[in-house]
Design an enzyme around this catalytic site. Structure first.
Site, PDB file in Angstrom:
ATOM      1  N   CYS A   1     -13.811  10.455  -0.019  1.00 12.05           N
ATOM      2  CA  CYS A   1     -12.708  10.048   0.850  1.00 12.05           C
ATOM      3  C   CYS A   1     -13.270   8.989   1.797  1.00 12.05           C
ATOM      4  O   CYS A   1     -14.253   9.248   2.507  1.00 12.05           O
ATOM      5  CB  CYS A   1     -12.225  11.270   1.627  1.00 12.05           C
ATOM      6  SG  CYS A   1     -11.005  10.890   2.896  1.00 12.05           S
TER       7      CYS A   1
ATOM      8  N   ASP B   1     -11.900  15.644  -0.928  1.00 14.66           N
ATOM      9  CA  ASP B   1     -11.012  14.600  -0.408  1.00 14.66           C
ATOM     10  C   ASP B   1      -9.859  15.315   0.313  1.00 14.66           C
ATOM     11  O   ASP B   1      -9.697  16.526   0.207  1.00 14.66           O
ATOM     12  CB  ASP B   1     -10.457  13.768  -1.578  1.00 14.66           C
ATOM     13  CG  ASP B   1      -9.473  12.693  -1.105  1.00 14.66           C
ATOM     14  OD1 ASP B   1      -9.793  11.971  -0.156  1.00 14.66           O
ATOM     15  OD2 ASP B   1      -8.366  12.597  -1.679  1.00 14.66           O
ATOM     16  N   SER B   2      -9.039  14.521   0.997  1.00 12.57           N
ATOM     17  CA  SER B   2      -7.873  15.099   1.661  1.00 12.57           C
ATOM     18  C   SER B   2      -6.836  15.598   0.645  1.00 12.57           C
ATOM     19  O   SER B   2      -5.985  16.407   0.982  1.00 12.57           O
ATOM     20  CB  SER B   2      -7.230  14.035   2.544  1.00 12.57           C
ATOM     21  OG  SER B   2      -6.861  12.926   1.755  1.00 12.57           O
TER      22      SER B   2
ATOM     23  N   CYS C   1      -9.809   3.258  -0.408  1.00 12.91           N
ATOM     24  CA  CYS C   1      -9.242   4.604  -0.249  1.00 12.91           C
ATOM     25  C   CYS C   1      -9.254   5.186  -1.654  1.00 12.91           C
ATOM     26  O   CYS C   1      -8.842   4.511  -2.612  1.00 12.91           O
ATOM     27  CB  CYS C   1      -7.813   4.527   0.282  1.00 12.91           C
ATOM     28  SG  CYS C   1      -6.944   6.113   0.198  1.00 12.91           S
TER      29      CYS C   1
ATOM     30  N   HIS D   1      -7.496   7.204  -3.112  1.00 13.99           N
ATOM     31  CA  HIS D   1      -6.188   7.315  -3.779  1.00 13.99           C
ATOM     32  C   HIS D   1      -5.803   6.016  -4.511  1.00 13.99           C
ATOM     33  O   HIS D   1      -5.002   6.049  -5.444  1.00 13.99           O
ATOM     34  CB  HIS D   1      -5.078   7.589  -2.755  1.00 13.99           C
ATOM     35  CG  HIS D   1      -4.993   9.014  -2.285  1.00 13.99           C
ATOM     36  ND1 HIS D   1      -5.944   9.595  -1.490  1.00 13.99           N
ATOM     37  CD2 HIS D   1      -4.040   9.968  -2.487  1.00 13.99           C
ATOM     38  CE1 HIS D   1      -5.585  10.848  -1.216  1.00 13.99           C
ATOM     39  NE2 HIS D   1      -4.433  11.091  -1.817  1.00 13.99           N
TER      40      HIS D   1
ATOM     41  N   GLU E   1       0.553  10.662  -3.753  1.00 12.09           N
ATOM     42  CA  GLU E   1       0.712  12.127  -3.706  1.00 12.09           C
ATOM     43  C   GLU E   1       2.092  12.534  -4.249  1.00 12.09           C
ATOM     44  O   GLU E   1       2.255  13.606  -4.813  1.00 12.09           O
ATOM     45  CB  GLU E   1       0.523  12.641  -2.270  1.00 12.09           C
ATOM     46  CG  GLU E   1      -0.892  12.453  -1.710  1.00 12.09           C
ATOM     47  CD  GLU E   1      -1.893  13.538  -2.127  1.00 12.09           C
ATOM     48  OE1 GLU E   1      -1.493  14.682  -2.361  1.00 12.09           O
ATOM     49  OE2 GLU E   1      -3.101  13.206  -2.229  1.00 12.09           O
TER      50      GLU E   1
HETATM   51  N1  DGL Z   1      -8.248   9.361  -0.098  1.00 12.58           N
HETATM   52  C1  DGL Z   1      -8.642   9.233   1.243  1.00 12.58           C
HETATM   53  C2  DGL Z   1      -9.433   7.985   1.524  1.00 12.58           C
HETATM   54  O1  DGL Z   1     -10.188   7.600   0.660  1.00 12.58           O
HETATM   55  C3  DGL Z   1      -7.737   9.633   2.345  1.00 12.58           C
HETATM   56  C4  DGL Z   1      -6.290   9.453   2.240  1.00 12.58           C
HETATM   57  C5  DGL Z   1      -5.604  10.148   3.386  1.00 12.58           C
HETATM   58  O2  DGL Z   1      -5.664  11.370   3.419  1.00 12.58           O
HETATM   59  O3  DGL Z   1      -5.052   9.475   4.268  1.00 12.58           O
HETATM   60  O4  DGL Z   1      -9.379   7.426   2.570  1.00 12.58           O
END
Ligand code: DGL
Length: 268
Positions: free
Chosen positions: A73, A10-11, A184, A186, A152
């Site tokens: 992600c 993931d990012s 997402c 996150h 984050e």
């Molecule tokens: N967690 C990621 C997603 O599912 C990306 C969040 C990001 O880096 O903008 O989209």
């Protein structure tokens, strides 16, 4: 049987919500997690950049001798999954199809909300996938760009996140969605805050569970499951070591995560 690890990336921290589900459902599998913390967020970046970042993450994970890769992600799935599948031989799965399927199975009133980063929402990947499964479903999608930095930062349960949740989501509630896909990885970390903002009647769908089940099925069919009896271990890599990652990751995974290793990801 194949006892090599599964690669997950993931990012940043978000993919941990998928990793946790993989650990629950494939407890004896070893995993390698890569969080591209030097370049988070991916959300506002162009398709071209996200493809480049995704290929670098995959190259790194292949070097770790993984047997399959989960793009944990949504943004990278929306922007780069097809390209990655065309480029590499290793099995690669994303998170969007699983999330879409869960929403289609759950919705009663056929009005589904989808929230995600700008990249995911602008790609229309969820809308297209949900409507390819059931054309009668109305999808109301909304980008929530502040949610990733709030997670984050470790502020998922603070007042500021609750304010942001109301500002983004009141509109979805007014439009009568009966479910919201957390599009997402996150966002499950914000689940409590989001749940309080939208109310208990609206089901929050976390694609991570369905993704882990899909991964299990793919490994099983390809005869790639691990046959070890003991619990799997995870090796954590990031592209930038910051205290925040260890702190939030340890809280979320409910175990100390301090042994992070840094990867010079631009070399891959
Ligand atoms: N967690 C990621 C997603 O599912 C990306 C969040 C990001 O880096 O903008 O989209």
């Amino acid at each position: 049987m194949d006892n090599r690890p599964i690669g997950v990336f993931d990012s940043g921290l978000g993919g941990l919500t998928v990793l946790r589900e993989i650990h629950k459902r494939l407890a004896n599998e070893d995993t390698v997690y890569f969080g591209d913390t030097a370049r988070v967020p991916y959300g506002p970046r162009s398709k071209e950049t996200i493809i480049k970042y995704t290929f670098q993450a995959i190259n790194f994970l292949i070097q770790q001798d993984v047997k399959a890769i989960v793009i944990a992600c949504n943004t990278a799935t929306a922007r780069a999954l097809e390209e990655a599948k065309a480029e590499y031989n290793v099995p690669i799965i994303g998170v969007i199809e699983a999330g879409a399927r869960s929403a289609v199975e759950y919705t009663n009133n056929k009005v589904v909300g989808v929230i995600g980063t700008l990249g995911t929402i602008n790609s229309k990947a969820y809308v297209n996938t949900i409507r390819s499964m059931d054309e009668s479903i109305r999808v109301i999608d909304k980008a929530c760009p502040l949610f990733v930095p709030l997670v984050e930062e470790g502020w998922a349960n603070e007042e500021i996140s609750s304010t942001a949740a109301h500002m983004y989501l009141d509109e979805l509630v007014e439009k009568g969605v009966d479910s919201i896909v957390l599009g997402c990885t996150h966002y499950p970390i914000l689940k409590r805050t989001i749940g309080m903002a939208v109310g208990q009647e609206i089901k929050l769908i976390n694609p991570a569970k369905e993704t882990a089940l899909e991964l299990k099925e793919i490994l099983n069919q390809a005869n790639l499951l691990n046959d070890k009896a003991d619990e799997g271990v995870c090796k954590y890599y990031v592209s930038d070591i910051n205290e925040q990652f260890s702190k939030v990751a340890s809280e979320f995974m409910k175990k100390e995560i301090t042994d992070l290793e840094k990867v010079e990801i631009h070399r891959f």
